[in-house]
Write a protein that holds these residues in place. Sequence first.
Motif, PDB file in Angstrom:
ATOM      1  N   GLY A 163      13.811 -24.965 -41.866  1.00 48.00           N
ATOM      2  CA  GLY A 163      14.471 -25.766 -40.846  1.00 48.00           C
ATOM      3  C   GLY A 163      15.132 -27.008 -41.388  1.00 48.00           C
ATOM      4  N   TRP A 169      14.576 -28.990 -35.997  1.00 43.78           N
ATOM      5  CA  TRP A 169      14.171 -27.609 -35.708  1.00 43.78           C
ATOM      6  C   TRP A 169      13.460 -26.988 -36.901  1.00 43.78           C
ATOM      7  CZ3 TRP A 169      16.020 -23.498 -38.626  1.00 43.78           C
ATOM      8  CH2 TRP A 169      17.171 -23.731 -39.394  1.00 43.78           C
ATOM      9  N   GLY A 177      16.823 -20.835 -36.120  1.00 41.04           N
ATOM     10  CA  GLY A 177      16.474 -22.053 -35.412  1.00 41.04           C
ATOM     11  C   GLY A 177      17.058 -22.116 -34.022  1.00 41.04           C
ATOM     12  N   GLY A 179      16.766 -25.238 -32.255  1.00 36.86           N
ATOM     13  CA  GLY A 179      16.803 -26.659 -31.912  1.00 36.86           C
ATOM     14  C   GLY A 179      15.469 -27.232 -31.502  1.00 36.86           C
ATOM     15  N   SER A 180      14.370 -26.578 -31.881  1.00 38.74           N
ATOM     16  CA  SER A 180      13.046 -27.034 -31.451  1.00 38.74           C
ATOM     17  C   SER A 180      12.071 -27.012 -32.621  1.00 38.74           C
ATOM     18  CB  SER A 180      12.520 -26.127 -30.329  1.00 38.74           C
ATOM     19  OG  SER A 180      11.164 -26.402 -30.048  1.00 38.74           O
TER      20      SER A 180
END
Length: 613
Positions: A163, A169, A177, A179-180
Amino acid sequence: MALRNIAIIAHVDHGKTTLVDQLFRQSGTFRANQRVDERAMDREDQERERGITILAKCTSVMWGETRLNIVDTPGHADFGGEVERILSMVDGVLLLVDAAEGPMPQTKFVTQKALAIGLRPIVCINKVDKPDADPDAALDQVFDLFAALEADEDQLDFPVLYGSGREGWMADAPDAGDGSLAPLFDKIVEHVPAPRPQRENKLDEPFTMLPTLQERDQFLGRILTGRIESGRVRMGETIKILSLNGVKAGEARITKLFHYEGLARVPVNEAGAGDIIALAGLETATVSDTLCAPEVEQPLEALPIDPPTLSMTFRVNDSPLAGREGDKLTGRLLRDRLFRQAETDVAIHVAETPERDAYQVAGRGELQLAVLIETLRREGFELSVSRPRTVNKKDPETGEIREPIEDVQVDVDEEHQGTVVEKLSQRKAELVEVKPSGGGKVRLVFSAPSRGLIGYHSEFLTDTRGTGIMHRRYSGYTPYKGPIPGRRNGVLISMENGKAVAYALWNLEDRGVIMVEPGSEVYEGMIIGEHSRPNDLEVNPIKSKKLTNIRAAGKDENVQLTPPRVLSLEDALAYIDDDELLEVTPKSIRLRKRFLKAHERKKESRKAEADVL
């Protein structure tokens, strides 16, 4: 409440503190509209200015019903004492590796400590969004590193995430990924075991705790942070303090009890085994003591700390310009401050010397000692320090002198490879490995004595036109490798007191490189530049132009000076020789001879020659 204690370890600039910022944001520690500085865990001024983590710090975030106690650790080997203590109070480590650079020397240093005490790592390949990222190669290098460090089968079967800490992410694959950081949180809860004291059901045993961090608050006094190894502790209780050898060092009443939530310490009334807490009210306890219930007799075992490798002599400033800028000038104040530093930082040793108002300070490296000096000058101290020297040992069986040695990893352009090998060979370094590192660069690995590396970094940057990258790691002790050539050039020494004059400095430019500006205060014995030849030269930097009533063409030409060479604190420490000192005040850094008078220097020189004969 479920607990997980984990430390984040990585090489310098691989993204530890930035990742912690994102953990704060995505766990709900910060409000959506809350303004927070970048690298929130780097709270010290020097940490923000240098862009590195110097002090290990604890924090805590909630993920579902689990509280994650997270420790942000320094990545530089000079501050390894912080890392070694921290590892004793966590149950897992998050190893962050740059996808382009792979594991670096100081990654090896910290990972070796973690694997040795049985911690199972979670590997995060960070910065996969970099143009030159190669996550698969970085992962292979991590596996090879673990194998070389003799990791067991459980440690080699580590989970991997990919990430970008900056973008916030992590995922199971470099291109998956969303976005978390939820996969990272879930992996920590799943993979890191509950605190060992909880797993061993030590909640009902007497209270014991080994402090690993110490700091001072102007209102609460000394604050000790560590993990509770057994039992429970409550606010207002009286506890016993045991020294390392089991001798009772006193009793104290707990005036404040805290645990961590985000960036804040939050008061609590009670805490149990496995939790990381901070205690106030223990003015006589230090990081090496065991805090325990009155009935406990045996102290907890502390992890061994690697010894210091460099030492310097700190003296009260006795130059003619002493007392003009600082407000802490006496030997008593300097002594108290240095011993207070040694209490909180186990990697620093302070000892008295036969000289008056002079103290021997030993640490892990030049950067650690430079940070300490910078801290002192910002607090208002004036002092003079000697050239760093290595801490050698004598073999008790053979009587042989042994010196500290370091692993040095260098990434340079191919055109500069020969120069670097030649310079380090002159400093008694041995070339261990050569391999391409991509982008037209070559990676050179050396085994070099620590004293040969003192002052080399600035020369290395010059030789590689600022494009080279060098990393060092303490390796151990080796037989003494013989004399190493020192500085090749002498210095220009002021023979007068006063203010430097542009006309005089202009006339001295043919003699070497000037290090002071016109109007600067100078004094007899102060170094104002570097001589172009190997010997020292006494000069008069305050000599002004003689005025006459004769006007002629060419007599009044403008004085145009070359900009002076301005040395930073680290550069100045590396530049000075054994017979020189660095004068450090809140506003100035000056180089000087140890003996300011010319006749005293000659007398000392003759004495040194007689001792050699």
